[in-house]
Scaffold this motif. Sequence first.
Motif, PDB file in Angstrom:
ATOM      1  N   PRO A  89       0.817  -1.210   0.000  1.00 21.77           N
ATOM      2  CA  PRO A  89       0.000   0.000   0.000  1.00 21.77           C
ATOM      3  C   PRO A  89       0.855   1.267   0.000  1.00 21.77           C
ATOM      4  O   PRO A  89       1.991   1.266   0.462  1.00 21.77           O
ATOM      5  N   THR A 236      -5.894  -3.997  -0.600  1.00 18.09           N
ATOM      6  CA  THR A 236      -4.930  -3.216   0.183  1.00 18.09           C
ATOM      7  C   THR A 236      -4.553  -1.881  -0.455  1.00 18.09           C
ATOM      8  O   THR A 236      -4.072  -0.995   0.242  1.00 18.09           O
ATOM      9  N   GLY A 244      -7.372   1.708   3.935  1.00 18.77           N
ATOM     10  CA  GLY A 244      -7.669   1.091   5.217  1.00 18.77           C
ATOM     11  C   GLY A 244      -9.100   1.387   5.642  1.00 18.77           C
ATOM     12  O   GLY A 244      -9.826   0.503   6.098  1.00 18.77           O
ATOM     13  N   SER A 247     -11.441  -0.704   3.578  1.00 17.86           N
ATOM     14  CA  SER A 247     -11.367  -2.096   4.034  1.00 17.86           C
ATOM     15  C   SER A 247     -12.094  -2.237   5.365  1.00 17.86           C
ATOM     16  O   SER A 247     -12.802  -3.212   5.610  1.00 17.86           O
ATOM     17  N   TYR A 248     -11.944  -1.238   6.212  1.00 21.06           N
ATOM     18  CA  TYR A 248     -12.526  -1.243   7.550  1.00 21.06           C
ATOM     19  C   TYR A 248     -14.046  -1.110   7.487  1.00 21.06           C
ATOM     20  O   TYR A 248     -14.777  -1.848   8.141  1.00 21.06           O
ATOM     21  N   PHE A 304     -14.774 -10.610   5.417  1.00 16.62           N
ATOM     22  CA  PHE A 304     -14.202 -10.900   6.749  1.00 16.62           C
ATOM     23  C   PHE A 304     -15.181 -11.633   7.686  1.00 16.62           C
ATOM     24  O   PHE A 304     -16.343 -11.336   7.709  1.00 16.62           O
TER      25      PHE A 304
ATOM     26  N   TRP B  82     -10.799   5.591  17.490  1.00 20.06           N
ATOM     27  CA  TRP B  82     -10.367   6.139  16.197  1.00 20.06           C
ATOM     28  C   TRP B  82     -10.121   7.629  16.217  1.00 20.06           C
ATOM     29  O   TRP B  82      -9.727   8.222  15.218  1.00 20.06           O
ATOM     30  N   VAL B  87      -6.651   3.953  10.667  1.00 16.91           N
ATOM     31  CA  VAL B  87      -6.774   2.556  10.224  1.00 16.91           C
ATOM     32  C   VAL B  87      -6.097   2.352   8.872  1.00 16.91           C
ATOM     33  O   VAL B  87      -6.411   1.418   8.133  1.00 16.91           O
ATOM     34  N   GLU B  88      -5.167   3.258   8.521  1.00 19.08           N
ATOM     35  CA  GLU B  88      -4.496   3.140   7.226  1.00 19.08           C
ATOM     36  C   GLU B  88      -3.185   2.381   7.350  1.00 19.08           C
ATOM     37  O   GLU B  88      -2.491   2.496   8.363  1.00 19.08           O
ATOM     38  N   PRO B  89      -2.818   1.624   6.321  1.00 18.76           N
ATOM     39  CA  PRO B  89      -1.542   0.905   6.349  1.00 18.76           C
ATOM     40  C   PRO B  89      -0.358   1.852   6.516  1.00 18.76           C
ATOM     41  O   PRO B  89      -0.423   3.015   6.142  1.00 18.76           O
ATOM     42  N   ARG B 108      -0.724   5.696  12.450  1.00 17.52           N
ATOM     43  CA  ARG B 108      -1.446   5.293  11.243  1.00 17.52           C
ATOM     44  C   ARG B 108      -2.462   4.186  11.486  1.00 17.52           C
ATOM     45  O   ARG B 108      -3.517   4.161  10.885  1.00 17.52           O
ATOM     46  N   ALA B 232     -10.452  -6.735   9.108  1.00 19.48           N
ATOM     47  CA  ALA B 232     -10.098  -5.819   8.011  1.00 19.48           C
ATOM     48  C   ALA B 232      -8.791  -5.098   8.315  1.00 19.48           C
ATOM     49  O   ALA B 232      -7.945  -4.899   7.433  1.00 19.48           O
ATOM     50  N   THR B 236      -5.069  -5.299   6.137  1.00 24.56           N
ATOM     51  CA  THR B 236      -4.307  -4.215   5.512  1.00 24.56           C
ATOM     52  C   THR B 236      -3.062  -3.799   6.284  1.00 24.56           C
ATOM     53  O   THR B 236      -2.171  -3.186   5.719  1.00 24.56           O
TER      54      THR B 236
END
Lengths: 304, 304, 304, 304
Positions: A89, A236, A244, A247-248, A304, B82, B87-89, B108, B232, B236
């Motif tokens: 990513p 990803t 993210g 995906s979340y 998931f 949050w 929640v980002e890679p 992140r 999820a 990621t």
Amino acid sequence: MEYSRILKEIYEEIQPYAQEGKPASYIPELLKVNPDRYGICLRTIEGKEYAQGDSDERFAVQSISKVFSLAMSFGRIGNELWKRIGVEPSGNAFNSIFQLEMEKGIPRNPLINAGALVMADVLLSVLEYPEREYLSFVRKLCGNDTIQYNESMAASEREYGYLNAAITNILKYHDNIENDIERVLRFYFRQCSIGMNCRELAHSFLPFADHTRPFSFDGTELTTSQVKRINAIMQTCGFYDEAGEFSYLVGLPGKSGVGGGIAAVCPRKYAVAVWSPRLNSKGNSVMGMKALELLTTKTAVSIF
Amino acid sequence: MEYSRILKEIYEEIQPYAQEGKPASYIPELLKVNPDRYGICLRTIEGKEYAQGDSDERFAVQSISKVFSLAMSFGRIGNELWKRIGVEPSGNAFNSIFQLEMEKGIPRNPLINAGALVMADVLLSVLEYPEREYLSFVRKLCGNDTIQYNESMAASEREYGYLNAAITNILKYHDNIENDIERVLRFYFRQCSIGMNCRELAHSFLPFADHTRPFSFDGTELTTSQVKRINAIMQTCGFYDEAGEFSYLVGLPGKSGVGGGIAAVCPRKYAVAVWSPRLNSKGNSVMGMKALELLTTKTAVSIF
Amino acid sequence: MEYSRILKEIYEEIQPYAQEGKPASYIPELLKVNPDRYGICLRTIEGKEYAQGDSDERFAVQSISKVFSLAMSFGRIGNELWKRIGVEPSGNAFNSIFQLEMEKGIPRNPLINAGALVMADVLLSVLEYPEREYLSFVRKLCGNDTIQYNESMAASEREYGYLNAAITNILKYHDNIENDIERVLRFYFRQCSIGMNCRELAHSFLPFADHTRPFSFDGTELTTSQVKRINAIMQTCGFYDEAGEFSYLVGLPGKSGVGGGIAAVCPRKYAVAVWSPRLNSKGNSVMGMKALELLTTKTAVSIF
Amino acid sequence: MEYSRILKEIYEEIQPYAQEGKPASYIPELLKVNPDRYGICLRTIEGKEYAQGDSDERFAVQSISKVFSLAMSFGRIGNELWKRIGVEPSGNAFNSIFQLEMEKGIPRNPLINAGALVMADVLLSVLEYPEREYLSFVRKLCGNDTIQYNESMAASEREYGYLNAAITNILKYHDNIENDIERVLRFYFRQCSIGMNCRELAHSFLPFADHTRPFSFDGTELTTSQVKRINAIMQTCGFYDEAGEFSYLVGLPGKSGVGGGIAAVCPRKYAVAVWSPRLNSKGNSVMGMKALELLTTKTAVSIF
């Protein structure tokens, strides 16, 4: 069937977001589109189709075309592709220039601009008539022979495409572009300019959801394993800085475009395309993101 | 059942990789482990268990504990989490310090060190007896009351934990740590030091795969939606710089630890834990990664 | 006079470094030069000239031309220049792309490539016959009308100038280029291609050392204050990643070029130009740096 | 003498800037200072002293102490120092953490925090009674035995010194700190807390301007060449992100502190200290910067 009802419910529930965000405006062509449009189409692997709203109006697929380019170049040169592009990513355009420098001209993944520019270069090298064959592949994939490049949009994007020109020059500096820089840029922008509606887009993504039929379109063939890998990459890397978050909240592999379109797949079940031009600050469609979040919540189906 | 055969095949096929990579060595405790160990355990949602190799020997779960911390802090404060973590890679430790600065002290995602340090801080604030309650939760999750912190390992990690101390100071500078820095660091390192074997680890991950039973352990409760969201995030963000590679090759949500363990889930089917101390250059177990890749290839089951 | 003796001593003392480093080789033109050349010329404000070695052989001034561009654009548009370029030290090319992004297209200073590209753009906008007038200014400055652009070198640099093309595109993206990108690049590379020998180069830098005579050449006029400010910028920004090292070891304002030339000034005393094609890892002439260090040590004169 | 008149003129001309900027406020101690103070003192190498305004009120020298640390550690271990610290200009604190990572724990120069922390470590290793000897050196340098550490300020800075603690941990991670991290931090903050007035500060900087007398104070000895090198470092690195601006506008080597003080030298002529607590966005005194710009303009003397 239940999907009809769900699409209607989604339509109603996203109305509060109808005026949120702003459509892309960096080229005049994009401003010609009515920002209030909203369309969605879901297509199951059994071949049923459910649509709602402006699902017959075409729009520029923009970055969604990167998935077509990935299928085509992965199909043609196989794992050779990963010598020139990674699968990790990445962040936004700014970061991607920085990372490109740090990582010696190897784009982080195929679904950012730098990766798509390398794939355009790959296709220019392996195809005899690149523009014609690319379009032919996409037409077969969506089952519609009237799909076209939007030449004036492509020209306009090239004219103002300074960041992409910068990226291509950095790639060339690091020997990761074989063809002429201008040629690569023009091919890339034509790919982005392709116009499709939600029905066509859902149709074109169904082969990524359906592992029961061979992926074979106009000479591009992928194994089931390769199709799954494209899904993994969409999961990803499909949404820039919001991969993210998507995906979340949604939990499906997908790809967004700055034209306001999003296409996603629920493996072994369906493909879905949604379109609405107003974008959030990360460049993804506001109503599109919300609609897909509601879809997976209501169907209680995610990967998931 | 077929899984027994598959685990045996995997064991044979990964032998060529048995001497590849090096175990972590940044603290003396880690070097006491025999680098040639290899164990795997798969547990289905029907309650069947399949094991192979050194699956009864305990090792430090290290970063796999971040998943336990995520479950516990997400369960306790819900979406409030949050506001303090994304929640980002992300990338590796070096990048994460840079990103922490760029993004004003918001890690992140929860599965990098910066995120886990913020979660440790959250738990210190909301729990009455943080260390005791954390251990109690993990014991319930894996169904074994003999699970322990490894105090000498935790002390050793603190002594040499300069990067984590740097990260915690940057977090504090940006007002994202409420408790004493030293207290946060010590709690974090104790979490990492927990010793488990593959059977226990597979057991503890099964609740993330199984959506038919409520997730409720020792006072920590998660909704099905929350469990899916943790999956999820693992998908990621679970493998540092190799998250995309793992998603691409294995296609399951999971989390690795520098002790050589990897735990992963196949939603609605099984949880799996594998352990082998030799690591690749990205800090993930060489044989572990290979074993999981073979598992999803042989079972032809991935989330995609 | 003493300077003759000192130049001779320097010549002898730098012999041990004669084979250190490698000449620039990124374009074929640069490899035509004999790497073993060494010349130096010192010119006092009283008009005396002292030369040694290959001081009559011309070489490409390359980045030393940035000082001419700075004098010309500062002279023409005055402090307006600082709305488009900063005066802070920078790092190498890689960092400068990163900083350009971070700082919204404002180059850190006029003596890095990004700054010189903006100055080329300034001159294209304010001059009627940019190429002709630029050359005319440089000829007046060095007192020699035979100075020329090296057209084949300029063309060769443009062909391989991917990084500079990337930089210009980023500048344009941030609205800091008014003219056509290609036009800017070609003008810039012609400036770099100018051929001068050490005598001519020392002559052309003397006006920056001499505050007793007005700086007025072919329509470009600078106040004493402006001349001092150009010296201040050379002091902090003249040597890329080695600006501090040069300031530390030599203690004079100056500017280096990848052709192996260095020009420097000792305010109120002299200008000096040295040339030797072998470069160190930072892109500065090995013997040139050493010669200037010895010069200020032996004369016990630096600005500090 | 003329300097008296000039200081008066400066005082009048900077009044319009009297309410610009804000004093530092990151620790309570700093807010106790009256933000409207302004003092200046110029001391010539002939020993004449000219003062104006609040030149007898002491303030925390803060980062100006880095010059004392540089003199002391350079004097004690000579060029060994450059194995652990560079001499290139740097940016602000945020960049310096990033660069520290990129450059493997070698601070860019001695006048940023990372460099000063390494010098504190050097002095802790080579001095028998570091705190006492450091203070004794500074007292000799400024000719006043009543100079003191401000212990409550030092303690307060340590308490909130998260960024410096982060930096020290990164340095330690890269093996560029020998002593205990806490010990280094406490010594560093005591150095910053030293209180001096403008007269004492000008006195303490005069030895850097005066090459006619040997630099020898309480066991710290520097050659003329070393003194010039310290000036060169102040010139390129003394003002964080404003080093170029200061060099451009003022043209003298100097060092600023977050307490509002600035000390500068005009080699072979004078040393000057100015103090006013309101800072600009780069952390340098607004009136101080303006006063020094006017000083070099009015005396028509700069190093360039």
